[in-house]
Design a protein around this motif. Structure first.
Motif, PDB file in Angstrom:
ATOM      1  N   ALA A   1       0.829  -1.208   0.000  1.00 64.34           N
ATOM      2  CA  ALA A   1       0.000   0.000   0.000  1.00 64.34           C
ATOM      3  C   ALA A   1       0.862   1.256   0.000  1.00 64.34           C
ATOM      4  O   ALA A   1       0.559   2.238  -0.693  1.00 64.34           O
ATOM      5  CB  ALA A   1      -0.923  -0.009   1.220  1.00 64.34           C
ATOM      6  N   LEU A   2       1.950   1.238   0.767  1.00 62.24           N
ATOM      7  CA  LEU A   2       2.820   2.412   0.838  1.00 62.24           C
ATOM      8  C   LEU A   2       3.610   2.625  -0.445  1.00 62.24           C
ATOM      9  O   LEU A   2       4.023   3.757  -0.743  1.00 62.24           O
ATOM     10  CB  LEU A   2       3.792   2.271   2.015  1.00 62.24           C
ATOM     11  CG  LEU A   2       3.169   2.304   3.416  1.00 62.24           C
ATOM     12  CD1 LEU A   2       4.230   2.027   4.471  1.00 62.24           C
ATOM     13  CD2 LEU A   2       2.498   3.641   3.673  1.00 62.24           C
ATOM     14  N   THR A   3       3.854   1.559  -1.199  1.00 57.54           N
ATOM     15  CA  THR A   3       4.644   1.668  -2.429  1.00 57.54           C
ATOM     16  C   THR A   3       3.757   1.654  -3.674  1.00 57.54           C
ATOM     17  O   THR A   3       4.220   1.354  -4.772  1.00 57.54           O
ATOM     18  CB  THR A   3       5.665   0.522  -2.503  1.00 57.54           C
ATOM     19  OG1 THR A   3       5.018  -0.736  -2.295  1.00 57.54           O
ATOM     20  CG2 THR A   3       6.742   0.695  -1.445  1.00 57.54           C
ATOM     21  N   ASN A   4       2.468   1.938  -3.503  1.00 58.20           N
ATOM     22  CA  ASN A   4       1.527   2.159  -4.611  1.00 58.20           C
ATOM     23  C   ASN A   4       1.164   0.894  -5.393  1.00 58.20           C
ATOM     24  O   ASN A   4       0.703   0.993  -6.521  1.00 58.20           O
ATOM     25  CB  ASN A   4       2.068   3.214  -5.583  1.00 58.20           C
ATOM     26  CG  ASN A   4       2.328   4.546  -4.910  1.00 58.20           C
ATOM     27  OD1 ASN A   4       1.591   4.939  -4.005  1.00 58.20           O
ATOM     28  ND2 ASN A   4       3.377   5.231  -5.324  1.00 58.20           N
ATOM     29  N   PHE A   5       1.336  -0.274  -4.804  1.00 55.41           N
ATOM     30  CA  PHE A   5       0.835  -1.505  -5.417  1.00 55.41           C
ATOM     31  C   PHE A   5      -0.519  -1.825  -4.777  1.00 55.41           C
ATOM     32  O   PHE A   5      -0.663  -2.757  -3.983  1.00 55.41           O
ATOM     33  CB  PHE A   5       1.828  -2.654  -5.194  1.00 55.41           C
ATOM     34  CG  PHE A   5       3.071  -2.552  -6.032  1.00 55.41           C
ATOM     35  CD1 PHE A   5       3.162  -3.211  -7.247  1.00 55.41           C
ATOM     36  CD2 PHE A   5       4.144  -1.791  -5.618  1.00 55.41           C
ATOM     37  CE1 PHE A   5       4.298  -3.121  -8.030  1.00 55.41           C
ATOM     38  CE2 PHE A   5       5.290  -1.692  -6.379  1.00 55.41           C
ATOM     39  CZ  PHE A   5       5.370  -2.353  -7.593  1.00 55.41           C
ATOM     40  N   TYR A   6      -1.515  -1.044  -5.155  1.00 58.46           N
ATOM     41  CA  TYR A   6      -2.787  -1.086  -4.440  1.00 58.46           C
ATOM     42  C   TYR A   6      -3.575  -2.359  -4.702  1.00 58.46           C
ATOM     43  O   TYR A   6      -4.273  -2.861  -3.816  1.00 58.46           O
ATOM     44  CB  TYR A   6      -3.625   0.146  -4.800  1.00 58.46           C
ATOM     45  CG  TYR A   6      -2.973   1.435  -4.393  1.00 58.46           C
ATOM     46  CD1 TYR A   6      -2.714   1.716  -3.058  1.00 58.46           C
ATOM     47  CD2 TYR A   6      -2.587   2.378  -5.346  1.00 58.46           C
ATOM     48  CE1 TYR A   6      -2.102   2.894  -2.673  1.00 58.46           C
ATOM     49  CE2 TYR A   6      -1.975   3.563  -4.975  1.00 58.46           C
ATOM     50  CZ  TYR A   6      -1.735   3.806  -3.638  1.00 58.46           C
ATOM     51  OH  TYR A   6      -1.113   4.978  -3.266  1.00 58.46           O
ATOM     52  N   VAL A   7      -3.484  -2.907  -5.904  1.00 58.70           N
ATOM     53  CA  VAL A   7      -4.222  -4.143  -6.200  1.00 58.70           C
ATOM     54  C   VAL A   7      -3.704  -5.281  -5.340  1.00 58.70           C
ATOM     55  O   VAL A   7      -4.463  -6.014  -4.697  1.00 58.70           O
ATOM     56  CB  VAL A   7      -4.111  -4.489  -7.697  1.00 58.70           C
ATOM     57  CG1 VAL A   7      -4.748  -5.843  -7.976  1.00 58.70           C
ATOM     58  CG2 VAL A   7      -4.770  -3.414  -8.550  1.00 58.70           C
TER      59      VAL A   7
ATOM     60  N   VAL B   1       7.375  -1.000  11.317  1.00 61.29           N
ATOM     61  CA  VAL B   1       8.494  -1.764  10.759  1.00 61.29           C
ATOM     62  C   VAL B   1       8.949  -1.138   9.440  1.00 61.29           C
ATOM     63  O   VAL B   1      10.161  -0.968   9.188  1.00 61.29           O
ATOM     64  CB  VAL B   1       8.093  -3.236  10.558  1.00 61.29           C
ATOM     65  CG1 VAL B   1       9.085  -3.953   9.651  1.00 61.29           C
ATOM     66  CG2 VAL B   1       8.013  -3.954  11.893  1.00 61.29           C
ATOM     67  N   ILE B   2       7.997  -0.793   8.580  1.00 64.61           N
ATOM     68  CA  ILE B   2       8.351  -0.189   7.291  1.00 64.61           C
ATOM     69  C   ILE B   2       9.043   1.159   7.495  1.00 64.61           C
ATOM     70  O   ILE B   2      10.037   1.475   6.820  1.00 64.61           O
ATOM     71  CB  ILE B   2       7.092  -0.020   6.420  1.00 64.61           C
ATOM     72  CG1 ILE B   2       6.447  -1.388   6.138  1.00 64.61           C
ATOM     73  CG2 ILE B   2       7.444   0.667   5.116  1.00 64.61           C
ATOM     74  CD1 ILE B   2       7.331  -2.341   5.389  1.00 64.61           C
TER      75      ILE B   2
END
Length: 436
Positions: free
Chosen positions: A221-227, A397-398
């Motif tokens: 989600a944070l790296t824009n891989f929403y699917v 953690v991220i």
């Protein structure tokens, strides 16, 4: 590329590497970066990578007047194996360092994927019992509760393995595990054994939540891989709902037979802090062993998990809620795991996944279930607290990895459309290669 055959072999290698990483919990950004780096290093420029939760696709077009070459591979559910994850990570590092060529890389990857687990099943079952015992110590259980929690955890592991052989969805395995734990607690209460049965259920809930892909979901989600993030979140939600369904079923059965399990906190306080920290360390190391992590990393995981638990407990004593202490402890895990992972030569994902296990919100989930069973709407707040703790752990953690692992200039040029820390893959491999 000298031939179409070599191009096909390169894409196939990158796809199989991506499959191994994704099926063992790596984030979509890590998988994309690793696959791109493998193909780029072997001479295929401008490869298009598409990663979803169940499908990997690689496409390459030599020129505009030639047809594109595209390969797709479906990712099936696999049992998490940190040893496989580590060996694949080393394979990618050796390939990028030109220590092996394409053919040798394909041979080594085939050996990794076809080799069975390092530890026998009985050892994994025993380690699961140790996880349950460690969590029971952490949440304030006495010797009796610890022993019962260990038995419950081993029973859950055996039951889930049997259900997996029946090819039933993981939801039913989670529900069966929660039902088994709650029925065992009801049986303990009915036998008038001097033990807090609610702590047995709480420890079992934490064990059932361990290893779910929450870190990967937040990272995606944070790296824009929403699917992919949505798919991972839905998987985690379904698994968690399965636990809730199973536990609530056992509690309902207990009420029908006249046994009411109260929601009581275990013994706590600074006087028990060393014992609780030891429980967290034991649980994290045992989980790592059950997930087939290399043995050299077990002691560092225990130390990191124990320190994180101490941070959490000391902050929580000041009555600031549960989410913020969990976030601070998770940030510590993310910060320290990157450096430690480089020293013990494993991906940081192995360490962070195991180290956050003792911090999972089993107490909040059980308290919410107990309150909802008594028609107390405060149970909804307890469930919201559990969600907040889970998100705080993953996001913390991220964030720790963001601080600990700055992106290198070369990696930025190669991965212009990617952002975020790498928990496994080429960036860590290159950093290690420079230290050699």
């Amino acid at each position: 590329m000298t031939s179409l055959r070599q191009m096909h072999q390169t894409l196939d290698l990158a796809l199989r590497v991506g499959e191994m990483l994704l099926s063992n919990g790596a984030g979509a950004a890590d998988v994309t970066a690793t696959m791109s780096s493998v193909a780029h290093h072997l001479g295929m420029r401008q490869v298009t990578v598409d990663v979803t939760f169940t499908t990997l696709t690689l496409s390459h077009q030599e020129s505009f007047d030639e047809p594109p070459l595209s390969l797709t591979r479906h990712v099936t559910h696999r049992e998490t194996d940190f040893d496989d994850l580590t060996r694949v990570d080393h394979l990618v590092a050796d390939l990028l360092d030109d220590e092996i060529d394409l053919d040798e890389a394909r041979i080594r990857l085939a050996q990794i994927s076809s080799t069975g687990h390092r530890a026998p099943r009985w050892a994994v079952t025993l380690a699961s019992g140790v996880v349950g015992a460690g969590i029971a110590l952490l949440i304030g259980g006495d010797l009796t509760v610890t022993l019962i929690a260990a038995v419950a955890a081993m029973g859950i592991e055996v039951l889930q393995r049997y259900i997996s052989r029946l090819r039933l969805p993981h939801f039913y395995a989670q529900a069966a595990g929660g039902l088994f734990a709650s029925l065992l607690a009801v049986g303990v209460a009915a036998s008038h054994v001097q033990a807090d049965s609610s702590l047995v259920i709480t420890a079992s809930i934490v064990m059932l939540l361990a290893g779910l892909g929450l870190i990967g979901a937040i990272q995606d989600a944070l790296t824009n891989f929403y699917v992919t993030a949505n798919a991972r979140v839905l998987e985690v939600m379904m698994s968690t709902i399965g636990v809730i369904v199973g536990v609530s079923g056992g509690l309902t059965f207990g009420r029908l037979v006249g046994i009411e399990l109260t929601v009581e906190p275990g013994a706590s306080g600074l006087s028990r802090l060393p014992l609780m920290v030891a429980g967290a360390a034991i649980a994290a190391a045992a989980f790592a062993f059950a997930a087939y992590a290399p043995r050299r990393v077990l002691l560092p995981i225990a130390a990191i998990a124990g320190a994180a638990a101490a941070i959490y407990l000391l902050i929580a004593e000041r009555d600031v809620g549960r989410a913020w202490p969990a976030a601070v402890a998770a940030i510590f895990i993310g910060l320290i795991s990157y450096s430690v992972a480089g020293r013990v030569n494993v991906p940081p994902l192995v360490i962070v996944t195991a180290a956050i296990v003792p911090l999972l919100p089993g107490v909040s989930i059980y308290r919410g279930l107990g309150l909802l069973a008594a028609d107390d709407l405060a149970g909804i707040l307890a469930m919201i607290t559990a969600i907040a703790v889970a998100i705080s752990l993953a996001a913390g953690v991220i964030l720790g990895e963001y601080v600990a692992q700055p992106l290198r200039r070369e990696a930025r040029r190669l991965e212009q459309r990617l952002a975020g820390p790498r928990l496994v893959g080429p960036l860590r491999a290159r950093a290690r290669a420079k230290r050699k």
